[in-house]
Design a protein around this motif. Sequence first.
Motif, mmCIF file in Angstrom:
data_model
loop_
_atom_site.group_PDB
_atom_site.id
_atom_site.type_symbol
_atom_site.label_atom_id
_atom_site.label_comp_id
_atom_site.label_asym_id
_atom_site.label_seq_id
_atom_site.Cartn_x
_atom_site.Cartn_y
_atom_site.Cartn_z
ATOM 1 N N LYS A 65 0.835 -1.200 0.000
ATOM 2 C CA LYS A 65 0.000 0.000 0.000
ATOM 3 C C LYS A 65 0.870 1.250 0.000
ATOM 4 C CE LYS A 65 -3.684 -0.875 2.203
ATOM 5 N NZ LYS A 65 -4.652 -1.138 3.290
ATOM 6 N N GLY A 66 0.528 2.187 -0.878
ATOM 7 C CA GLY A 66 1.309 3.415 -0.996
ATOM 8 C C GLY A 66 2.454 3.314 -1.968
ATOM 9 N N ARG A 67 2.796 2.098 -2.378
ATOM 10 C CA ARG A 67 3.898 1.912 -3.331
ATOM 11 C C ARG A 67 3.405 1.371 -4.667
ATOM 12 N NH1 ARG A 67 7.713 -1.797 -2.409
ATOM 13 N NH2 ARG A 67 6.371 -3.160 -1.134
ATOM 14 N N PHE A 68 2.368 0.542 -4.622
ATOM 15 C CA PHE A 68 1.836 -0.081 -5.840
ATOM 16 C C PHE A 68 0.497 0.560 -6.186
ATOM 17 C CE2 PHE A 68 3.928 -4.579 -5.451
ATOM 18 C CZ PHE A 68 5.166 -3.975 -5.291
ATOM 19 N N THR A 69 0.237 0.656 -7.483
ATOM 20 C CA THR A 69 -1.038 1.185 -7.956
ATOM 21 C C THR A 69 -1.587 0.264 -9.034
ATOM 22 O OG1 THR A 69 -0.321 3.462 -7.527
ATOM 23 C CG2 THR A 69 -2.228 3.154 -8.971
#
Length: 123
Positions: A65-69
């Motif tokens: 979370k916060g790194r991958f989209t």
Amino acid sequence: QGWLLESGGGSVHPGDSLRLSCGASGRNFPTYALGWFRQAPGKEYEFVASISWNGATIDYADSVKGRFTLSRDNDKSTVFLQMNSLKPEDTAVYYCAARAYSSSYYSHEYAIWGQGTQVTVSS
């Protein structure tokens, strides 16, 4: 079946980025939820992210979370997993999987799987 095909894996350094793609053949793609799972050597499948059929629900594992989209383009029958700030612990084979309509955290609830793409993060 060859219905899903992942691409975009590779070997990178910590902090680098990669974008994985999962393309699908067939006209039913818009009705499927897509999930990404990964499997490191000697470990079980781990949930990474998922997106519902219409993109309204997107979920991520806490570890990414916060790194991958995660996103999808139904016109192109493709989902994209943008991975930033990669860490050595992200090293794994990444699999794309599909199930009808609603997404799930559980690998056994996905009926269709791609062949996987290797992601290696090391210095």
